[in-house]
Design an enzyme around this catalytic site. Structure first.
Site, PDB file in Angstrom:
ATOM      1  N   SER A  19       0.814  -1.209   0.000  1.00 44.72           N
ATOM      2  CA  SER A  19       0.000   0.000   0.000  1.00 44.72           C
ATOM      3  C   SER A  19       0.854   1.270   0.000  1.00 44.72           C
ATOM      4  CB  SER A  19      -0.940   0.011   1.206  1.00 44.72           C
ATOM      5  OG  SER A  19      -0.211   0.060   2.414  1.00 44.72           O
ATOM      6  N   LYS A  44      -6.270   4.485   8.250  1.00 45.57           N
ATOM      7  CA  LYS A  44      -5.112   5.266   7.817  1.00 45.57           C
ATOM      8  C   LYS A  44      -5.435   6.762   7.801  1.00 45.57           C
ATOM      9  CE  LYS A  44      -2.958   1.583   5.094  1.00 45.57           C
ATOM     10  NZ  LYS A  44      -2.577   1.082   3.764  1.00 45.57           N
TER      11      LYS A  44
END
Length: 815
Positions: free
Chosen positions: A675, A718
């Site tokens: 990611s 996140k």
């Protein structure tokens, strides 16, 4: 001069950051109005597979259930089986009895349902009757009169033999007497001298003393040897008479007792007509008549002769009931009206699952086992029905998986003890195997199923049905009703407060966040019901009812607070500057990446500084995490994709002649996942172009070799993690997160994040290509390749391409 990008994105609007469940869509004012729901929500595919596996009776159609981790799957599956109501072949009653022909192989009897207990009681009643009546028969006058005549006849015959022998030896001056040998007096022949019986051993002494002539002594000894031989013949005849007497007495006793014994056995045969039961009863009849001695003592009288062994013989040291061998050990007894059994074995040890043979120890440490010590397990109790097991427990218990495969392959259950628990030696018993028809339902996860399917050949043969439960469901009005119905059931079962429509809506929003997609909702009922319990607790703490959305919010906040100590400590370290994160200004070759940490049930995001350093050379891309053995396989793959992206973009007309290193700063516990691959590309582009990157923007997103931004997991955590980190320092209005556009439908951000975006203090910036992200981070257009194959000057890609060309030429000159 660098040119500004022509399209500066302002970010997503607040309405796109969170899916809101309108309380008006909940068709109940409170859950008290909802219809109670039970079982799973949705799962049409899994229920169809489960129904097929349950109703198919062919060999190997056992079921492996995947999914629904975190819920009480065993109970759910048991309820689903009851709802399906399959037609099964119900198992008969089972019992073990003594095998008189082979005592070490107990005989198995199968009786119609509901008859095993009555058979046991009637067998016991029959033996008790014989124990009372047989002594009465033997003590009665008719039997005693016949017995007396027989004894008198044999006594007279024996007396005639002995009298005839006595007269013959008396004529030769010998007499028959007894000699004491230890505690036993044995018959012996004595010479008679001067009217006294003298042992033959004393004759030599009398010769020495002059009391007897040598010739006379020798003559006496010769006659003694002759009479001794004759007496042996006579004694053998008396022993034969004794055996004949015992045989006639036994016949007399059997004839007297057979009327009672035959009556009891015949009555049982007429009621229990199965051939194997008739054979067993006939063996019992013969054994009783052959062992009437044990019936001579009146019932309740103690004997000290020891216990009978498996064949009916007495054995010292054991105090077992001698009539135990006529007992019936009922292993499985059911009522005729019982339906198919559903057994959920939560502790599948070998003994719990397959049964065992107990050991009985005496006072000297010796042990014995017989058919009455056989104990059944869940496998037999589930005969004719269903047995639910957790796969991992079944595989890890010693001996269980191998025995389960053997039982399912052959359809026969063998009850044996675990011999390795008894190092001295195993049981000699081998009970007859039991034909079973049990449908096994194993509960596990997908990874375990795949592992067994690939590496365990028998698994494919005996578990042909896979029922996979989805952990996410499509959001629909039916799901809303089922959520409300489960909340109503929870309130009824556990005495909780009702939930109003705002609380149901808030719980649905939590379910959507757990599912990770706005169009989906989680099927993990345990998580939903736990939140409901905690929300009710919050409502009662405030003395309020029903539960509202505010109480759900309080419960969620309290849940996070219980688990977020590590997150709080990390945030403090960012605030104090221990963890170095820049949230203002610009830096060359440095980007704020985002990672997710999962500690004890709480997942939270944290920014991480990612840096890139470049120099002339041929080393290519160096992954510092990999060189330090801190890089997982997926992260290493991501770095290789970055190399592919740079070759595709910049190596068409020249070799890539640079060495670059990528590093997750202050990371000491390992990195995995791809990611951050887009973030690493941005850092490299900045380092090569010399353009500074805005530190107020964090980046997340996977990338492919073509530069497309791909979706990633943990997007909400996140974004919230970076927002919290910015919040502990200062929100400036320029801060935000660049994220994959494909993740927009996954956004379910907290209310405080949405509120900050609404006020213009935070931004969410979705991108689909690397070009969009680098323009936002640098404020310079990415640039396009012209007809001549070169990028536009004064663009990011143009600057990078020019720097790489300079490095290639310089390296060529250097070499």
């Amino acid at each position: 001069m660098a040119t500004k990008p022509t399209d500066q994105k302002r970010g997503l609007t607040p309405d796109r950051l969170r899916w809101r469940c309108d309380p008006a869509t909940v068709p109940y004012a409170t859950t008290d109005e909802a219809e109670i729901a039970e079982g799973v929500i949705g799962q049409v595919r899994a229920i169809r597979a489960l129904k097929m596996g349950i109703e198919l009776a062919g060999p190997g159609y056992n079921i492996f259930v995947c999914g629904l981790a975190g819920s009480s799957r065993g109970g759910l599956i048991a309820r689903m089986i009851e709802e399906i109501e399959p037609q099964t072949q119900l198992a008969p009653d089972r019992c073990y009895v003594h095998n008189f022909k082979a005592p070490d192989r107990p005989r198995l009897l199968a009786l119609p349902r509901g008859q095993a207990d009555s058979f046991k009681k009637e067998m016991q009643a029959g033996i008790d009757f014989l124990r009372r009546r047989i002594p009465q028969v033997f003590e009665g006058e008719p039997f005693q009169r016949q017995k007396g005549r027989i004894v008198e006849r044999f006594t007279l015959r024996e007396k005639e033999l002995m009298d005839d022998f006595t007269r013959r030896i008396a004529r030769e001056q010998f007499a028959l007497g007894r000699m004491q040998v230890g505690a036993v007096a044995l018959p012996e022949i004595f010479p008679v001298l001067e009217g006294q019986m003298v042992p033959v051993e004393e004759l030599p002494k009398m010769v020495q003393e002059g009391k007897l002539d040598t010739g006379v002594a020798e003559q006496i000894e010769r006659k003694y040897d002759q009479f001794r031989q004759e007496f042996t013949v006579v004694y053998r005849k008396t022993l034969t008479l004794s055996r004949e007497l015992a045989s006639e007495m036994s016949y007399l006793e059997q004839e007297a007792a057979s009327v009672l014994v035959d009556g009891v056995i015949q009555e049982l045969k007429e009621k229990y007509t199965d051939t194997r039961i008739a054979e067993y009863l006939e063996e019992v009849r013969h054994h009783i008549l052959d062992n009437l001695e044990q019936f001579k003592d009146r019932e309740g009288e103690e004997t000290d002769e020891g216990a009978l062994d498996g064949g009916g013989e007495r054995r010292a040291g054991f105090d077992r009931d001698p009539f135990r061998i006529y007992g019936v050990n009922v292993l499985l007894a059911r009522n005729p009206q019982d339906t198919f059994p559903i057994i959920f074995e939560t502790t599948p040890t070998y003994v719990n699952l397959f049964g065992s043979i107990q050991r009985n120890y005496d006072t000297r440490g010796g042990w014995s086992s017989d058919f009455m010590d056989i104990r059944p397990g869940s496998m037999l109790r589930a005969d004719g029905g269903f047995l639910i097991l957790y796969a991992m427990d079944t595989l890890t218990e010693p001996g269980v998986w191998r025995a389960l495969k053997r039982t399912l392959n052959h359809g026969k259950l063998e009850i044996q003890p675990l011999d390795y628990l008894f190092p001295v030696g195993g049981s000699a018993l081998k009970p007859e195997s039991i034909d079973t028809k049990v449908k096994i339902i194993l509960i596990g996860d997908r990874e375990l199923y795949e592992l067994l399917y690939v590496h365990e050949e028998d698994f494919r043969k005996i578990f042909k049905i896979r029922a996979e439960f989805d952990e996410e469901l499509e959001m629909s009005s039916a799901v809303v009703s089922q959520y409300a119905g489960h909340l109503r059931k929870l309130s009824r079962d556990e005495g909780l407060c009702p939930f109003d429509r705002t609380a149901v809506a808030a719980i649905l929003e939590y379910g959507v966040r757990k599912a990770g997609r706005r169009s989906k909702v989680t099927a993990r009922l345990n998580d939903i019901l736990d939140l409901a319990r905690e929300a009710c607790y919050a409502a009662r703490e405030h003395g309020q009812s029903p539960v509202t959305a505010d109480h759900v919010s309080l419960a969620l906040t309290a849940k996070v607070e219980r688990h977020n100590l590590i997150e709080t400590k990390m945030r403090e370290m960012i605030e104090e500057g221990v963890i170095l994160i820049d949230m203002e200004g610009s830096r060359v070759g440095q980007v704020n990446g985002l990672s997710v940490f999962d500690y004890g049930g709480l997942a939270f995001g944290k920014p991480m500084r990612i840096t890139a350093a470049v120099a002339m050379g041929k080393g290519g891309l160096v992954n510092i995490e990999r060189e330090s053995n801190l890089s997982g396989r997926l992260h290493t793959k991501g770095v290789q994709i970055i190399s592919g992206f740079f070759r595709m973009m910049f190596a068409r007309d020249k070799p890539l002649s640079f060495s670059a290193s990528l590093c997750f700063e202050q990371s000491y516990s390992g990195v995995d996942g791809d990611s951050a691959s887009s973030t690493e590309i941005y850092a490299l582009l900045s380092a090569l172009s010399g353009l500074p990157i805005r530190q107020e923007i964090a980046v997340t997103g996977s990338v492919n070799q073509q530069g497309d931004i791909q979706p990633i997991g943990g997007i909400n955590e996140k974004i919230e993690g970076f927002f919290d980190s910015c919040n502990v320092k200062r929100l400036t209005g320029g801060q935000g997160v660049i994220m994959p556009i494909a993740n927009v439908e996954d956004l379910m951000l907290r209310d405080d994040v949405v509120e900050a975006v609404e006020k213009g203090m935070f931004r969410i910036l979705p991108v689909a290509r690397i070009e969009e992200g680098i323009e936002m981070l640098t404020g310079v257009r990415a640039g396009e390749r012209g007809a001549d194959g070169k990028f536009e000057p004064d663009t990011v890609f143009g600057m990078v391409d020019r720097r790489l060309r300079e490095m290639a030429l310089a390296l060529k000159e250097f070499e």
